[in-house]
Design a protein around this motif. Structure first.
Motif, PDB file in Angstrom:
ATOM      1  N   ILE A   1       5.547   4.959  -2.478  1.00  0.00           N
ATOM      2  CA  ILE A   1       5.622   5.369  -3.786  1.00  0.00           C
ATOM      3  C   ILE A   1       4.277   5.534  -4.480  1.00  0.00           C
ATOM      4  CG2 ILE A   1       6.664   5.049  -6.200  1.00  0.00           C
ATOM      5  CD1 ILE A   1       8.506   6.145  -3.999  1.00  0.00           C
ATOM      6  N   ALA A   2       3.368   4.368  -4.382  1.00  0.00           N
ATOM      7  CA  ALA A   2       2.146   4.407  -5.025  1.00  0.00           C
ATOM      8  C   ALA A   2       1.039   4.122  -4.099  1.00  0.00           C
ATOM      9  CB  ALA A   2       2.403   3.153  -6.043  1.00  0.00           C
ATOM     10  N   PRO A   3       0.509   4.961  -3.278  1.00  0.00           N
ATOM     11  CA  PRO A   3      -0.514   4.794  -2.371  1.00  0.00           C
ATOM     12  C   PRO A   3      -1.704   4.338  -2.763  1.00  0.00           C
ATOM     13  CG  PRO A   3       0.192   7.252  -2.675  1.00  0.00           C
ATOM     14  CD  PRO A   3       1.063   6.493  -3.394  1.00  0.00           C
ATOM     15  N   ASP A   4      -1.950   4.502  -4.091  1.00  0.00           N
ATOM     16  CA  ASP A   4      -3.157   3.835  -4.676  1.00  0.00           C
ATOM     17  C   ASP A   4      -3.221   2.469  -4.546  1.00  0.00           C
ATOM     18  OD1 ASP A   4      -1.427   4.797  -6.651  1.00  0.00           O
ATOM     19  OD2 ASP A   4      -2.719   3.766  -8.143  1.00  0.00           O
ATOM     20  N   LEU A   5      -2.141   1.954  -4.597  1.00  0.00           N
ATOM     21  CA  LEU A   5      -1.954   0.193  -4.704  1.00  0.00           C
ATOM     22  C   LEU A   5      -1.842  -0.069  -3.174  1.00  0.00           C
ATOM     23  CD1 LEU A   5       0.797   0.137  -7.553  1.00  0.00           C
ATOM     24  CD2 LEU A   5      -2.039  -0.012  -7.527  1.00  0.00           C
ATOM     25  N   ARG A   6      -1.949   0.436  -2.135  1.00  0.00           N
ATOM     26  CA  ARG A   6      -1.661   0.137  -0.808  1.00  0.00           C
ATOM     27  C   ARG A   6      -2.441  -1.233  -0.527  1.00  0.00           C
ATOM     28  NH1 ARG A   6      -4.089   0.279   4.035  1.00  0.00           N
ATOM     29  NH2 ARG A   6      -2.806   0.940   5.994  1.00  0.00           N
ATOM     30  N   ASP A   7      -3.579  -1.256  -1.031  1.00  0.00           N
ATOM     31  CA  ASP A   7      -4.494  -2.612  -0.510  1.00  0.00           C
ATOM     32  C   ASP A   7      -4.051  -3.811  -1.532  1.00  0.00           C
ATOM     33  OD1 ASP A   7      -5.934  -1.074   1.389  1.00  0.00           O
ATOM     34  OD2 ASP A   7      -7.641  -0.639   0.230  1.00  0.00           O
ATOM     35  N   ARG A   8      -3.089  -3.692  -2.256  1.00  0.00           N
ATOM     36  CA  ARG A   8      -2.839  -4.662  -3.014  1.00  0.00           C
ATOM     37  C   ARG A   8      -1.392  -5.118  -2.571  1.00  0.00           C
ATOM     38  NH1 ARG A   8      -3.522  -2.474  -8.766  1.00  0.00           N
ATOM     39  NH2 ARG A   8      -2.447  -4.398  -9.367  1.00  0.00           N
ATOM     40  N   ILE A   9      -0.696  -4.555  -1.558  1.00  0.00           N
ATOM     41  CA  ILE A   9       0.817  -4.537  -1.121  1.00  0.00           C
ATOM     42  C   ILE A   9       0.727  -5.323   0.230  1.00  0.00           C
ATOM     43  CG2 ILE A   9       2.991  -3.538  -0.379  1.00  0.00           C
ATOM     44  CD1 ILE A   9       2.121  -1.208  -2.640  1.00  0.00           C
ATOM     45  N   LEU A  10       1.647  -6.309   0.385  1.00  0.00           N
ATOM     46  CA  LEU A  10       1.863  -6.657   1.753  1.00  0.00           C
ATOM     47  C   LEU A  10       3.341  -6.631   1.874  1.00  0.00           C
ATOM     48  CD1 LEU A  10       1.254  -8.480   4.149  1.00  0.00           C
ATOM     49  CD2 LEU A  10       2.047 -10.540   3.101  1.00  0.00           C
ATOM     50  N   ILE A  11       3.452  -5.626   3.153  1.00  0.00           N
ATOM     51  CA  ILE A  11       5.016  -5.346   3.340  1.00  0.00           C
ATOM     52  C   ILE A  11       5.614  -6.312   4.262  1.00  0.00           C
ATOM     53  CG2 ILE A  11       6.742  -3.653   4.508  1.00  0.00           C
ATOM     54  CD1 ILE A  11       4.690  -1.547   3.723  1.00  0.00           C
ATOM     55  N   VAL A  12       6.630  -7.067   4.071  1.00  0.00           N
ATOM     56  CA  VAL A  12       7.289  -8.064   5.030  1.00  0.00           C
ATOM     57  C   VAL A  12       8.393  -7.396   5.632  1.00  0.00           C
ATOM     58  CG1 VAL A  12       7.987 -10.283   5.211  1.00  0.00           C
ATOM     59  CG2 VAL A  12       6.227  -9.896   3.756  1.00  0.00           C
ATOM     60  N   ASN A  13       8.858  -7.622   6.798  1.00  0.00           N
ATOM     61  CA  ASN A  13       9.992  -7.123   7.373  1.00  0.00           C
ATOM     62  C   ASN A  13      10.271  -7.743   8.635  1.00  0.00           C
ATOM     63  OD1 ASN A  13      12.201  -5.283   7.967  1.00  0.00           O
ATOM     64  ND2 ASN A  13      11.062  -3.598   6.866  1.00  0.00           N
TER      65      ASN A  13
END
Length: 397
Positions: free
Chosen positions: A216-228
């Motif tokens: 949704i917010a690709p500009d924030l990608r480097d501030r996101i950790l996806i856990v799955n």
């Protein structure tokens, strides 16, 4: 360690099993674990790994084939582009979360945790030396964290926001509109990262749809950790395989911690997880359809039970039911039901129904029920719940 509480769900499961060993007939709706067997093809992949001699150490971050499969799933499912260097495989999603917090929190750093929440989040924050900032979303009809709450909670010491969607224990799913609004607040606070726990991603029921903040917010990608991970969707809880996708610098730091603790998860489990993610996934539709039918049944029964009410969840295999109307009453033997903990304890000891008190999830006045159980078990549990609540109603009268 004195500041860290043990898992309340594990404690309730342990008490349930102890009563069963003593010969009591218990219907357990406590565990966050599918009642399905791991699909045969996945099991066979694990067996093949053993027979093929794939039983030695692997890279700390996981075998390359598995990390490439994770990259492929992120691309196919959400149009997210990651490299294998941005992926780390751990001993379940819980270890991935723990490593991330240990790698980034200094003493006194704050982590915003919307509540109700999974029991582990606040405790792991404390274990890592941080301060959990609990934001109460219990009064919201959707249980969702709002941009207004976010704006009020963030401070210069905020390091992370934990965003669990679909949410354990509420089943709430953040849609695209929700995430767009939260992203606007994030852009105002570049020092805040987001831990997106998406472990129940595949267990979303129409018309609800899963959305990932990173997409949704690709500009924030480097501030996101996806856990799955593979535990919930693929019925692989005991295999202990979770993963994280995030910036290379964060993944390297997490790998340093993991390299000095567990090294890596089982090589055999990794090859089984590879089959789960890259092989035939037709079992997902079967699991999801079965859970949806159970959800509809248990919610209907709960909302027909004296003193209980619940919202129909959009995802997971949990329902959070309010028991607040029953609090303040007394049982036939004079026991005061003053809290959800009292209510859950009484249900287990007197009626043989095991649920988890909502206080464990920072949701006082509620109980969490798992419908990752057979239709027969759910029916028996609901029958006993109804009888218990009718007893309280009679005593109150």
């Amino acid at each position: 360690m004195q500041n860290v509480a043990p898992s309340a769900t594990k404690a309730m499961v342990a008490r349930t099993r102890a009563l069963e060993v003593e010969g009591h007939d218990i219907v357990a709706l406590t565990q966050g674990e599918p009642d399905f067997d791991t699909p045969v093809a996945i099991c066979e992949a694990g067996v093949a790994a053993i027979r093929g001699g794939r039983t030695r150490y692997t890279p700390v971050t996981g075998i390359l084939d598995l990390r490439e499969a994770i990259v492929g799933n992120l691309q196919t499912d959400h149009s997210l582009v990651y490299s294998p260097d941005e992926i780390i495989v751990g001993c379940g999603a819980k270890q991935v979360i723990t490593n991330a917090l240990l790698a980034t929190l200094d003493p006194g750093d704050e982590v915003i945790v919307p509540a109700p929440c999974w029991v582990t989040y606040p405790e792991v924050v404390k274990l890592a030396g941080g301060i959990p900032v609990i934001v109460d979303c219990l009064s919201s009809p959707t249980f969702k964290f709002t941009p207004e709450q976010f704006a009020r909670a963030v401070t210069p010491r905020t390091r992370w926001l934990v965003l669990n969607s679909p949410c354990n224990p509420t089943g709430a799913v953040y849609n695209q509109r929700d995430l767009v609004a939260l992203a606007e607040i994030l852009r105002m606070h570049p020092h805040v990262a987001v831990l997106c726990d998406e472990i129940y991603e595949k267990l979303v029921y129409q018309p609800a749809r899963f959305a990932s903040l990173a997409a949704i917010a690709p500009d924030l990608r480097d501030r996101i950790l996806i856990v799955n991970g593979v535990s919930k969707a693929h019925a692989m809880t005991g295999w202990r395989v979770g993963y994280g996708a995030g910036p290379v610098s964060l993944v390297k730091a997490m790998a340093t911690i993991q390299g000095q603790t567990t090294s890596h998860t089982s090589s055999i489990a990794q090859y089984a997880a590879l089959e789960a993610l890259a092989g035939n996934q037709s079992h997902l539709d079967v699991f999801r359809d079965t859970f949806r039918k159970r959800r509809d049944f248990i919610c209907d029964r709960l909302n027909q039970t004296e003193g209980l009410t619940c919202r129909v969840p959009d995802g997971t295999f949990y329902v959070l039911a309010s028991c607040s109307a029953l609090l303040g009453r007394r049982t036939s033997d004079g026991m005061a039901i003053d809290s959800d903990i009292d209510f859950a304890t009484w249900l287990l000891e007197s009626f043989g129904v095991a649920v988890v008190p909502g206080a464990s999830f920072l949701a006082p006045g509620h109980i969490r029920l798992s419908y990752a159980a057979s239709k027969d078990e759910i029916t028996r549990a609901c029958d006993r719940l109804q009888a218990a609540c009718e007893t309280l109603a009679v005593e109150a009268a």
